[in-house]
Design a protein around this motif. Structure first.
Motif, PDB file in Angstrom:
ATOM      1  N   PRO A  11      -6.699  13.257  48.916  1.00 13.60           N
ATOM      2  CA  PRO A  11      -6.014  12.055  48.435  1.00 13.60           C
ATOM      3  C   PRO A  11      -5.498  11.240  49.604  1.00 13.60           C
ATOM      4  O   PRO A  11      -4.688  11.718  50.395  1.00 13.60           O
ATOM      5  CB  PRO A  11      -4.873  12.614  47.586  1.00 13.60           C
ATOM      6  N   LYS A  15       5.129  25.106  63.226  1.00 15.58           N
ATOM      7  CA  LYS A  15       5.238  25.108  61.773  1.00 15.58           C
ATOM      8  C   LYS A  15       6.445  25.896  61.293  1.00 15.58           C
ATOM      9  O   LYS A  15       7.166  25.464  60.400  1.00 15.58           O
ATOM     10  CB  LYS A  15       3.972  25.680  61.149  1.00 15.58           C
ATOM     11  N   LEU A  32       9.293  22.361  62.013  1.00 17.09           N
ATOM     12  CA  LEU A  32       8.973  21.282  61.088  1.00 17.09           C
ATOM     13  C   LEU A  32       9.419  21.554  59.658  1.00 17.09           C
ATOM     14  O   LEU A  32       9.426  22.692  59.197  1.00 17.09           O
ATOM     15  CB  LEU A  32       7.458  21.028  61.099  1.00 17.09           C
ATOM     16  N   LEU A  33       9.793  20.475  58.973  1.00 12.04           N
ATOM     17  CA  LEU A  33       9.976  20.521  57.533  1.00 12.04           C
ATOM     18  C   LEU A  33       8.676  19.959  56.963  1.00 12.04           C
ATOM     19  O   LEU A  33       8.488  18.743  56.898  1.00 12.04           O
ATOM     20  CB  LEU A  33      11.158  19.653  57.108  1.00 12.04           C
ATOM     21  N   GLY A  86       7.165  19.596  54.168  1.00  9.56           N
ATOM     22  CA  GLY A  86       7.067  18.734  52.999  1.00  9.56           C
ATOM     23  C   GLY A  86       7.736  17.375  53.187  1.00  9.56           C
ATOM     24  O   GLY A  86       7.550  16.468  52.389  1.00  9.56           O
ATOM     25  N   GLU A  87       8.516  17.247  54.235  1.00  6.25           N
ATOM     26  CA  GLU A  87       9.262  16.013  54.454  1.00  6.25           C
ATOM     27  C   GLU A  87       8.433  15.023  55.259  1.00  6.25           C
ATOM     28  O   GLU A  87       7.554  15.405  56.026  1.00  6.25           O
ATOM     29  CB  GLU A  87      10.557  16.320  55.214  1.00  6.25           C
ATOM     30  N   HIS A  96       9.211  10.600  59.491  1.00  8.65           N
ATOM     31  CA  HIS A  96      10.429  10.045  60.092  1.00  8.65           C
ATOM     32  C   HIS A  96      11.630  10.962  59.903  1.00  8.65           C
ATOM     33  O   HIS A  96      12.500  11.034  60.757  1.00  8.65           O
ATOM     34  CB  HIS A  96      10.701   8.619  59.571  1.00  8.65           C
ATOM     35  N   ARG A  97      11.627  11.713  58.815  1.00  5.32           N
ATOM     36  CA  ARG A  97      12.756  12.640  58.630  1.00  5.32           C
ATOM     37  C   ARG A  97      12.654  13.824  59.578  1.00  5.32           C
ATOM     38  O   ARG A  97      13.654  14.431  59.938  1.00  5.32           O
ATOM     39  CB  ARG A  97      12.782  13.134  57.192  1.00  5.32           C
ATOM     40  N   THR A 115      13.794  12.549  63.110  1.00  7.14           N
ATOM     41  CA  THR A 115      15.218  12.314  63.289  1.00  7.14           C
ATOM     42  C   THR A 115      16.054  13.551  62.972  1.00  7.14           C
ATOM     43  O   THR A 115      17.268  13.455  62.857  1.00  7.14           O
ATOM     44  CB  THR A 115      15.685  11.157  62.391  1.00  7.14           C
ATOM     45  N   LEU A 116      15.385  14.695  62.855  1.00 15.22           N
ATOM     46  CA  LEU A 116      16.112  15.896  62.415  1.00 15.22           C
ATOM     47  C   LEU A 116      17.292  16.236  63.326  1.00 15.22           C
ATOM     48  O   LEU A 116      18.325  16.709  62.865  1.00 15.22           O
ATOM     49  CB  LEU A 116      15.145  17.090  62.333  1.00 15.22           C
ATOM     50  N   ASP A 147       1.697   5.746  59.893  1.00 17.75           N
ATOM     51  CA  ASP A 147       2.614   5.608  58.756  1.00 17.75           C
ATOM     52  C   ASP A 147       3.608   6.771  58.730  1.00 17.75           C
ATOM     53  O   ASP A 147       3.254   7.902  58.408  1.00 17.75           O
ATOM     54  CB  ASP A 147       1.784   5.588  57.467  1.00 17.75           C
ATOM     55  N   SER A 166       5.920   7.616  56.781  1.00 19.06           N
ATOM     56  CA  SER A 166       6.408   8.227  55.540  1.00 19.06           C
ATOM     57  C   SER A 166       5.436   9.279  55.010  1.00 19.06           C
ATOM     58  O   SER A 166       5.669   9.866  53.967  1.00 19.06           O
ATOM     59  CB  SER A 166       6.674   7.148  54.481  1.00 19.06           C
ATOM     60  N   PRO A 179       3.940  12.906  54.616  1.00 16.38           N
ATOM     61  CA  PRO A 179       4.502  14.240  54.853  1.00 16.38           C
ATOM     62  C   PRO A 179       3.840  14.891  56.064  1.00 16.38           C
ATOM     63  O   PRO A 179       2.632  14.757  56.257  1.00 16.38           O
ATOM     64  CB  PRO A 179       4.151  15.018  53.577  1.00 16.38           C
ATOM     65  N   ARG A 212       3.101  17.818  56.610  1.00 19.39           N
ATOM     66  CA  ARG A 212       2.118  18.827  56.230  1.00 19.39           C
ATOM     67  C   ARG A 212       0.683  18.298  56.365  1.00 19.39           C
ATOM     68  O   ARG A 212      -0.230  19.052  56.680  1.00 19.39           O
ATOM     69  CB  ARG A 212       2.368  19.243  54.768  1.00 19.39           C
ATOM     70  N   THR A 213       0.503  17.009  56.109  1.00 17.04           N
ATOM     71  CA  THR A 213      -0.863  16.479  56.093  1.00 17.04           C
ATOM     72  C   THR A 213      -1.352  16.067  57.483  1.00 17.04           C
ATOM     73  O   THR A 213      -2.462  15.580  57.613  1.00 17.04           O
ATOM     74  CB  THR A 213      -0.968  15.259  55.154  1.00 17.04           C
TER      75      THR A 213
END
Ligand SMILES: Nc1ncnc2c1ncn2[C@@H]1O[C@H](COP(=O)(O)OP(=O)(O)OP(=O)(O)O)[C@@H](O)[C@H]1O
Ligand SMILES: Nc1ncnc2c1ncn2[C@@H]1O[C@H](COP(=O)(O)OP(=O)(O)OP(=O)(O)O)[C@@H](O)[C@H]1O
Ligand SMILES: [Mg+2]
Ligand SMILES: [Mg+2]
Lengths: 318, 339, 512, 339
Positions: C24, C348, C352-353, C355-356, C359-360, C363-364, C398, C400, C402, C404-405
Motif C-alpha cells: 500500500p 529496531k 525506534l518506535l 509504529g510511530e 517525525h515523532r 524528536t523522541l 514524507d 509522517s 511510519p 516501520r515501512t
C-alpha cells in the motif's frame, strides 16, 4: 456489630438449657462476605457462640466458590469438632461434604441453603426464599387492590442471578402475582451490592416510564435502588424490600420514601443455628418442645415489615 | 584457551539450556516449603499429628487439582502468545452441559464425552475467532466468557444440577493407594502437558509461535492452525476440569469455576511463563497452582478472616515474585536489557 | 569450478521476468529481471529501499508477486508459502534474524521440519545432525542444545545459516549475512559459500560492502527503485560504475577529509570505568570536534562500554565526566541533558518506535525541549524533522510515514537524525553504518564529519576497521574488555589493528 | 502552494497523525448509532417520546460515566505498556475510606480529598512495585486487587457505609442545563485525558514508553518514573470514580465496582488501544465504554433475561471488533505484519 436482638443469651425459662453443659466444639463456615447480610451471618454466629461458656468456636471463612469452601471445610473436619455449622456456597454443591462429615461422626447443621440429601445433615435452619417472594407479592397485590390499580406495572430488582436462591425468590414472587392475574413487567438482576442496585434500578426505570410496584430482593442493594429512584425523581411507585436491614426498617418507619415494606430473611438464623448446634452437641432438646432432641428442620417464615409493625422489628434490623 | 575464557564459557552454558527455569522452579518449590513450614509453626498441635499432616497435604493437592488442570492448558495458550479469559466459563458450560438430565441418561461415559467435546468445541471457536477472525485474544475470549456463562445459565435454567452418577462423583471421593483420584488426574495432565511441550513438535512449535510468530511462519509452520489447536487444547483441559469439579461438588452450576481465569493466569505467571509468549514451563505453572492452594490452606487452618486473608495474600504474591526476581537479577541482567 | 558458468548455453536455475510487487503506497518492485545460474554467487546490489529484501521474500514464497514470472529450474512457479519454496529447494537467510530465542540451537535449525516419530521430536537425531551441519560450517564449538538467546550475535547468524543448510537447497539466498559479522567471521562465511558453490548450489548474496562482493561474487545485478538497472555484470566491474548504477550519480570519495577543528580541552573524560565481565579499567577522552573510533571484535565489550558511558548501564567502578562535570552513573536522562546522544547498536529494538511516524521518532529525545509548559508543538516538531530529513536525504521524505515501512538504512538515518536536532555535544555511535548502503553511508560520513566540524565530539564503534580508520581522528583498540592501543588514525594501518584485535573470537570461548 | 504539495498535505492529514484512529473511531461511532437504532426499532413506543429519548441518552451517559473515568486512566496505563487489574479494588477502597464516619466528619471536601489521595497512593504503590520491584504489571496489580479489597472490607467491617453528605450525593442527582453533573465529570476527565495524551510531553512519553521502553530509555526518558506516574494517574481516575460511584449509590461498600477492571480493559481494547502498548486513543476508549453502556441499556429496555443478555453481549463484542477489522484490513496490513 450485631444488635443485642440478633443474638440471645439463653434464659432460665428455656428449661435446663441455660446451665453450662459438657463442652462443645463448634466449627463454622460461611462464604466470603462481601455484603451486609453475609457479614451479619458470621458476626451473629460468633457473637452467639461467645454467649456460651461451654462452646468452643472455630471459624473458617472460605473463598469465592464451592471448591474453595470445600477445601476449607476439610481442614475444619480434620480438626474434629463436635458439630459443624455451615452456610454452604450452594447446598447442592456441598451436599457431599455434609455426607462426609456425618459419616465421620460430626453433626452438621446446615444454615440457609438446603442439602438435597437428608443424610447430609443433622438439622437445617433455613430461611424461606420462596416464601419471601410470596410475601412480597402478597403485599404488592394487597396494595394494588387497595389503590384500585387493575393492571399494575410491576418491576423487580433481583439479587445475583446465578444463585439458585435468587431464582427461588423470583419464582415465589411471580407465582403469587400470576395467581392474582398480575405479571412482572421487567426484571433486572443486581449483585447484592449498592452500586449494582443503583445501576440496575436506573436502567429499569428507563425501561418502565411508569411503575406501580417494585420489589427489590435485598435491602443492602436497596440503598442503591432508592438512590436511583431519588436521582431519577421517580416516586410514583411503592417499593418492597427484602431481608430486613436496619436502614430499611427505619426508612419504612419514617415513611418518606417509596419503600413501604420489606420481607424478612433475617441473619439472626445464624445465632439460632449456633444455639441448636450446642444443644445437638450436648444431646439436649428444645425446652418448649416435647421432643428430647432438636428437630430435623426449621424453616423461618418470611415476615412482612410495614410502617405499622416496624417498631417491633427495628431491634432485629442488621 | 585461557582460564577466563573457559570460565565465561561455563557461565554461559549455565545461563542457557533452560538452566534458568530449572532453578527458578527450585525457588518456587522453596517458597512452597516455606509456606508449609509457616503452617507448621502457626499450628504446631495440628502438625504434630502425622496423619493429619498427610491428610492436609492431600487436601491441598485436591484443592489444586481442578485449577491445576486448567492452568496446564492456559500455560500452552500463553506460551503460544495468547490468553484465554474464558476458561472458567468453559468449565461451567461443560459442567452444566454434562449434567443435564438428557446427558446423564447416557451414564458417566456420556457425561465425560459431553464435557470434553463441549470444551474442545468452545476452544475451537475461540481459536477460530483469534486466528481467522483476527480478534485480539483478550477480546475474543472475554466475549466467550460472557457468552458461555450466559449459555450455561440458559441450559441449566440457573438451577444447580445434581450429578447422580456414582461413577462421576466417585472421582472426587475415591482414593487409590491412599491418594485421591483427582490428584492422579492432575498428575497425568501435568505429565502429558510436560511431554507435549518438551518432547513433541507440537510443543516446540508452540514456543516458536509465541516467541517469534514471524520466524515460525517463515519456517513453514501454519501459525493460524497452530493457534486454533492451542485454544482447543485449553478447551480440552477445561472439559476435564469440568468433570473433576462436577465430581467434587456432585453437581454443576452456571456460576461455578468463577474467576478461574485469573487463578490460572496468575499461577502460570508466577511459575515463570512470560505473558508476552515464547517462554514457560509446566512444572512452574503447577508449582504456582500449588503455592496458591497452600496459601488458601494456610489461611483456613489459621482461621483467618477473609479480609485479612486477602491482604496477606496480596503480600505473599508480591513476595513470592520478588524472591525469584532478586535471585535471578544477575542471570537475567544478561538477557534482559530492558529496565 | 567456474568453467560451467562460462559456457554460453548454460541455462539459469532461476529466472525472474518483470516481477512487480506493490505494498500500500509503495511500489517495492517495479519490473525486476534476475537470472541466477547453478554454482554461481550472484550478488544483488542496491541502495537502502531498492527492493532487495522484498525481491528475496518473493523468491522465498513469503510475498506473492503482483505480476511477472518466476521460473525455477525451467518451470514457472508460484510458491504458496515459505514451505513450498523450501520444498522446491530454495533456502533463505533473512535480513532480520528469524530465530526463536527460547528454543535450542538444534530446535531452531530444524524448526518446521523436525526429525520426528509419531509427533515426538527425535532429539538425538536432531542434535547429531545439527552438530554435523555446524561442523561443516566450521563452528563445532556451538552446542546444539544451547538456548539461542544465550548466543552472541555472530553465533545467531551461524544458526541462521545452519538452518538454511538443513534443507536440501539448490539455491541459497543470503540477505546481508555479513552485517553482524566480524572480520574473521566473514572470511569463514566465504569459505563456506565457496564449498557450497563447488557442489553446484547457487547463491544469491546481498551486501552493502563492495569489497565483499568483489571477493566472493561471480556476477552482479543492480537494483534501483525496484527496477533492474544492470544485470549480470561481472563482479570486477569498477566500483564507480556500480555505484552510479545504484544511485544514478557518481560518488567521488567515501570518507570526507579531516578538518583540524578539534578543541584542546577534553569534552568527555572516562576514568577507570569497569563493569564485571564486560570491560575493565577503561580510560579515554574525546575533545570537542574530534572523532574517536573504537575498533575491536564482536563481543569485546565495545557496546557495553558505550552504553555505560551513556548511563544506560551502571558501572561497577570509574567515572564519566562531561566538560569536567561528573555524570550520575546509570542515568541516561542526565547524560542527555548534559548534551550526550547515542545511536545504539540495534536500532529496531533499542532506538525506534516502529509504529510511530518518522517525525515523532526524530524528536523522541527533543520534544520536551520543543514544548512549552509541557505542551508539545506538532508544528515545530514537524518542521525540525523535515529539515533533518532533507539534510540526511531521507527516503521517503514524507515524515509522517511510519518508521516501520522504511528500509534499514533509512531507519538508521532517523536514529542519527534524532541527535542532530538538539544541542548534542557528544555523539556516541554504535555501528552507525550497519546495513546502510554505499550512497547513504557516504552521506552519513559527511554528516558525522560536519558535526565534528561544528565542534561536536564523536565516539564511534564499528566492526569495519576501514571505517574506523577512515572516519576517526584517533583510534582506540579494544580486546576482551580492555583498551590495548591508542593511536592517531594516520599512524596506524588496517593490518596493525587486525593484529591487535585478533585474540580468539567470542565463539571460541565456549567449551563444546 | 503547489497542487502536489496540497495533495501530500491532505494525504498526510489522513495517513499519518492518527488518521487511522480517526476513521477507526468513526466506525465505533457507527456501531454506537446502530445500537441506538436497534433500540428504536425494538421499542418504538418508548422511542416515540422525545423526552424519553433524551432521558434515555442521559441515562446511558450516566451509566457510562464511572467506568468511563476509570477507562481513561486505564488507557494511559495500557498505552504505556502496562495493565491495571486493581482499578475496581481501588475504587472500592477509595470509596470505603472516604465514607468512614471519621472522614465524613470533614465534610464533602474531606471525602473528595481522601478518595483522591487514596487512589493516587495505591496507584503509586502499584507503580513502585512494577518499576522498581520489577514485578510484571499483571501480577503486581492482581496482588493489589486482592489486597485492596481485603483492606476495604476490613475498614468497612464489611458493612455498607452510607454517605450522608448531601453535596456528594448531589453529584449524582443534580443537573446543570439539563445534563447530570456526572456526565460533565466524564467529559472533563476525557477532555483532560485527550489533551494530556495528544498535546503534552507526558502523553508523548507515554506512547514512547509503551511502544519501545528501551528506545525511550536510551532517548533519555526516565521510564521508571514515568511508569510510576502512569499508575498514579490510573489511581487518580479511580479516586474520582470512587466519589462518583459513592454519590450514585449514596453509599460505599468493599464489594463495589466489581470487575470494573474487565470493563475498562475491554472498552479500551475495543476502542483500539493495543494491549501490548504504544498505541491507543481516549476517544476510542470513551466510545468503547459508551458502546457497552448502550448494550446494557438496550437489554434493559427490552427486558432481556440475564442469560440472554450475556449470550448476545458476547456476540456484539465480537461483531463490533470484526466490523472494525474488515474495514481496516488494508490499512492495518501496513502496520501489522504478524499473522
Ligand atoms: N511489508 C511492507 N509494507 C510496506 N512497505 C514495505 C514493506 N516491506 C518493504 N516495504 C518497502 O518496500 C521498499 C523496498 O524495501 P526492501 O526492504 O526490499 O529494501 P532493501 O533493498 O532490502 O533495503 P535495505 O538495504 O535497507 O535492506 C521500501 O520502500 C520499503 O519501505
Ligand atoms: N556471556 C555472554 N553470554 C551471552 N551473550 C553474551 C555474553 N557476552 C556478550 N554477549 C552478547 O554478545 C553480543 C556481543 O557482545 P558485545 O556487545 O559485548 O560486543 P561488542 O564489542 O559490542 O561487539 P559488537 O557491537 O560488534 O556486536 C551482545 O549481544 C551480548 O549481549
Ligand atoms: Mg533489505
Ligand atoms: Mg556491540
Amino acid at each position: 456489630a450485631p444488635t443485642a436482638a440478633q443474638t440471645k443469651a439463653v434464659d432460665a425459662a428455656a428449661g435446663g438449657n441455660a446451665a453450662p453443659g459438657e463442652k462443645v466444639v463448634i466449627g463454622f463456615s460461611a462464604p466470603a462476605a462481601d455484603h451486609g447480610w453475609l457479614a451479619a451471618i458470621t458476626t451473629n454466629a460468633k457473637a452467639q457462640a461467645a454467649t456460651f461458656s461451654d462452646v468452643e468456636f472455630k471459624s473458617v471463612e472460605s473463598g469465592s466458590d464451592a471448591a474453595a469452601q470445600r477445601a476449607a471445610l476439610s481442614t475444619l473436619l480434620a480438626q474434629k469438632p463436635n458439630v459443624i455449622v455451615l452456610l454452604p456456597h450452594d447446598g447442592k454443591e456441598l451436599n457431599s461434604f455434609g455426607l462426609e462429615a456425618m459419616t465421620a461422626g460430626v453433626q452438621v447443621v446446615n444454615l440457609d441453603r438446603a442439602f438435597p440429601d437428608r443424610r447430609a445433615y443433622r438439622t437445617q435452619v433455613l430461611g424461606d426464599n420462596y416464601g419471601m417472594g410470596v410475601a412480597a407479592a402478597n403485599y404488592v397485590i394487597e396494595q394494588m387492590k387497595a389503590k384500585g390499580v387493575a393492571a399494575p406495572v410491576i418491576g423487580e430488582i433481583a439479587g445475583m442471578d446465578e444463585l439458585e436462591l435468587t431464582q427461588t425468590r423470583s419464582k415465589g414472587f411471580s407465582d403469587t402475582l400470576t395467581a392474582a392475574g398480575f405479571t412482572v413487567a421487567n426484571r433486572r438482576a443486581a449483585r447484592f451490592t449498592v452500586d449494582s442496585g443503583q445501576q440496575e434500578a436506573s436502567q429499569l426505570l428507563q425501561a418502565l416510564p411508569k411503575i406501580d410496584a417494585l420489589w427489590n430482593h435485598d435491602d443492602d442493594q436497596g440503598i442503591g435502588v432508592l438512590a436511583a429512584l431519588n436521582q431519577a425523581n421517580r416516586k410514583e411507585m411503592i417499593m418492597v424490600g427484602g431481608a430486613g436491614s436496619k436502614q430499611a426498617i427505619e426508612a419504612i418507619q419514617a415513611d418518606d420514601s417509596p419503600l413501604k415494606a420489606t420481607v424478612t430473611y433475617s441473619p439472626s438464623m445464624a445465632s439460632s443455628a449456633i444455639s441448636l448446634a450446642r444443644l445437638i452437641g450436648q444431646g439436649k432438646g428444645l425446652g418448649d418442645l416435647v421432643e428430647l432432641q432438636v428437630p430435623k428442620e426449621i424453616v423461618l417464615s418470611s415476615e412482612t415489615i410495614t410502617k405499622d409493625n416496624a417498631a417491633d422489628y427495628l431491634k432485629f434490623g442488621f | 584457551m585461557t582460564a577466563t575464557a573457559l570460565e565465561t564459557g561455563r557461565k554461559r552454558l549455565w545461563a542457557g539450556e533452560s538452566g534458568e527455569s530449572v532453578s527458578r522452579n527450585l525457588i518456587l518449590a522453596g517458597v512452597l516449603v516455606a509456606l508449609l513450614v509457616i503452617g507448621a509453626i502457626t499450628q504446631p498441635q495440628l502438625y504434630g499429628d502425622s496423619a493429619w499432616v498427610w491428610s492436609n497435604v492431600l487436601s491441598i493437592l485436591q484443592l489444586a487439582s481442578v485449577v491445576g488442570v486448567v492452568t496446564v492448558g492456559m500455560t500452552f495458550v500463553i506460551i503460544g502468545g495468547g490468553i484465554d479469559l474464558s476458561v472458567g466459563a468453559i468449565v461451567a458450560l461443560a459442567g452444566v452441559w454434562s449434567t443435564t438430565l438428557a446427558t446423564q441418561s447416557f451414564g458417566a461415559g456420556g457425561m465425560i464425552f459431553t464435557a470434553i467435546v463441549v470444551g474442545i468445541a468452545v476452544g475451537l471457536v475461540n481459536g477460530f475467532l483469534i486466528s481467522y477472525g483476527k480478534l485480539v485474544p483478550f477480546i475474543a475470549t472475554l466475549a466467550m466468557l460472557v457468552a458461555a456463562r450466559g449459555l450455561a445459565a440458559s441450559i441449566s435454567g440457573k438451577q444447580t444440577q445434581i450429578s447422580s452418577s456414582d461413577l462421576i462423583n466417585g472421582i472426587a471421593s475415591t482414593k487409590l493407594l491412599g491418594i485421591p483420584i483427582l490428584v492422579y488426574i492432575l498428575a497425568a495432565v501435568a505429565v502429558a502437558g510436560w511431554v507435549l511441550l518438551n518432547r513433541t513438535t507440537f510443543g516446540r512449535r508452540t514456543v516458536a509461535v509465541g516467541g517469534n510468530p514471524e520466524a515460525a511462519r517463515l519456517a513453514g509452520i501454519n501459525v493460524k492452525r497452530h493457534t486454533m489447536l492451542l485454544y482447543a487444547l485449553s478447551g480440552l483441559c477445561c472439559g476435564i476440569a469440568a468433570i473433576m469439579l462436577t465430581a467434587q461438588a456432585t453437581s454443576a452450576q452456571a456460576a461455578m469455576a468463577n474467576l478461574y481465569e485469573l487463578d490460572a493466569i496468575a499461577a502460570a505467571i508466577i511459575g515463570g511463563t512470560l505473558l508476552s509468549g515464547g517462554r514457560g514451563t509446566i512444572v512452574g505453572s503447577v508449582l504456582g497452582v500449588l503455592i496458591f492452594a497452600t496459601i488458601t490452606n494456610l489461611f483456613a487452618i489459621n482461621g483467618l478472616s477473609t479480609e485479612a486473608q486477602n491482604m496477606v495474600k496480596g503480600g505473599i504474591i508480591v513476595a513470592a515474585v520478588l524472591v525469584q526476581q532478586f535471585r535471578f537479577q544477575s542471570v537475567t541482567r544478561l538477557f534482559n536489557r530492558k529496565p | 569450478m567456474r568453467t560451467a558458468i562460462d559456457e554460453p548455453d548454460e541455462r539459469p536455475v532461476l529466472r525472474l521476468t518483470d516481477v512487480v510487487k506493490t505494498f500500500p503506497g509503495v511500489k517495492a518492485l517495479d519490473g525486476v529481471q534476475l537470472e541466477v545460474r547453478a554454482g554461481e554467487v550472484h550478488c544483488l546490489l542496491g541502495q537502502n529501499g531498492a527492493g532487495k529484501s522484498t525481491l528475496i521474500k518473493v523468491l522465498a514464497g513469503v510475498h506473492r508477486p503482483d505480476s511477472g514470472t518466476v521460473e525455477w529450474q525451467g518451470e514457472p512457479v508460484a510458491f504458496g508459502g515459505p514451505q513450498a519454496a523450501t520444498k522446491a529447494g530454495i533456502a533463505t537467510i533473512y535480513q532480520e534474524l528469524d530465530l526463536v530465542g527460547d528454543l535450542s540451537v538444534a530446535e531452531n535449525v530444524f524448526l518446521g521440519h523436525e526429525p520426528r516419530r509419531f509427533g515426538f521430536v527425535r532429539r538425538g537425531t536432531m542434535v547429531a545432525r545439527t552438530r554435523e551441519i555446524l561442523k561443516s560450517l566450521g563452528h563445532e564449538e556451538i552446542p546444539p542444545r544451547r538456548m539461542v538467546h544465550a548466543l552472541p550475535a555472530a553465533g545467531k547468524q551461524v544458526v541462521s545459516m545452519a538452518r538454511a543448510l538443513s534443507h536440501e537447497a539448490r539455491l541459497l539466498i543470503m540477505d546481508e549475512p555479513s552485517a553482524v559479522l566480524a572480520h574473521d567471521e566473514v572470511e569463514n562465511l566465504f569459505h563456506i559459500i565457496r564449498r557450497l558453490t563447488a557442489r553446484g548450489i547457487a547463491v544469491i548474496y546481498i551486501s552493502h560492502r563492495m569489497e565483499e562482493i568483489r571477493e566472493i561474487g561471480d556476477r552482479v545485478t543492480v537494483l534501483k527503485d525496484g527496477r533492474t538497472t544492470a544485470a549480470n555484470l561481472p563482479a570486477d566491474t569498477p566500483t564507480t560504475e556500480l555505484v552510479s548504477r545504484m544511485t544514478g550519480r557518481s560518488i567521488e570519495y567515501v570518507f570526507p577529509p579531516r578538518t583540524a577543528t578539534a578543541g584542546t580541552d577534553d569534552l568527555l573524560t572516562v576514568t577507570n570505568l569497569s563493569r564485571a565481565g564486560e570491560f575493565r579499567d577503561v580510560s579515554l577522552s574525546v575533545r570537542p570536534g574530534e572523532i574517536v573510533g573504537i575498533a575491536g571484535l564482536v563481543g569485546s565489550g565495545r557496546s557495553e562500554l558505550l552504553e555505560t558511558i551513556y548511563g544506560a548501564r551502571r558501572p561497577d567502578a570509574g567515572t564519566v565526566e562531561l566538560d569536567g562535570r561528573r555524570l550520575r552513573p546509570g542515568d541516561v536522562g542526565s547524560a542527555v541533558r548534559a548534551g550526550m546522544g547515542m545511536a545504539p547498536e540495534e536500532r529496531k529494538s533499542q532506538a525506534l518506535l516502529l509504529g510511530e511516524p518518522i517525525h515523532r521518532n526524530m524528536t523522541l529525545a527533543t520534544f520536551t525541549g520543543l514544548a512549552r509548559f509541557g505542551f508539545t508543538s506538532a508544528r515545530r516538531e514537524r518542521a525540525e524533522s523535515e529539515r533533518i530529513a532533507e539534510s540526511l536525504e531521507l527516503r521517503p521524505r514524507d515524515v509522517s510515514r511510519p518508521v516501520r515501512t522504511l528500509s534499514g538504512g533509512n531507519q538508521q538515518k532517523v536514529v542519527v537524525g534524532r541527535w542532530l536536532l538538539g544541542g548534542t555535544r557528544l555523539l556516541l555511535l554504535d555501528e552507525p553504518t550497519r546495513g546502510v548502503d554505499v550512497g547513504a553511508r557516504a552521506e552519513l560520513y559527511r554528516v558525522i564529519r560536519d558535526l565534528a566540524a561544528e565542534g561536536v565530539g564523536v565516539l564511534l564503534v564499528s566492526s569495519e576497521v576501514p571505517e574506523v580508520l577512515g572516519l576517526a581522528d584517533r583510534v582506540l583498540v579494544m580486546r576482551e574488555g580492555r583498551m590495548v592501543r591508542e593511536a592517531s588514525a594516520t599512524e596506524i594501518d588496517e593490518d596493525t589493528v587486525l593484529d591487535l584485535v585478533m585474540a580468539g573470537s567470542l565463539m571460541e570461548g565456549a567449551p563444546a
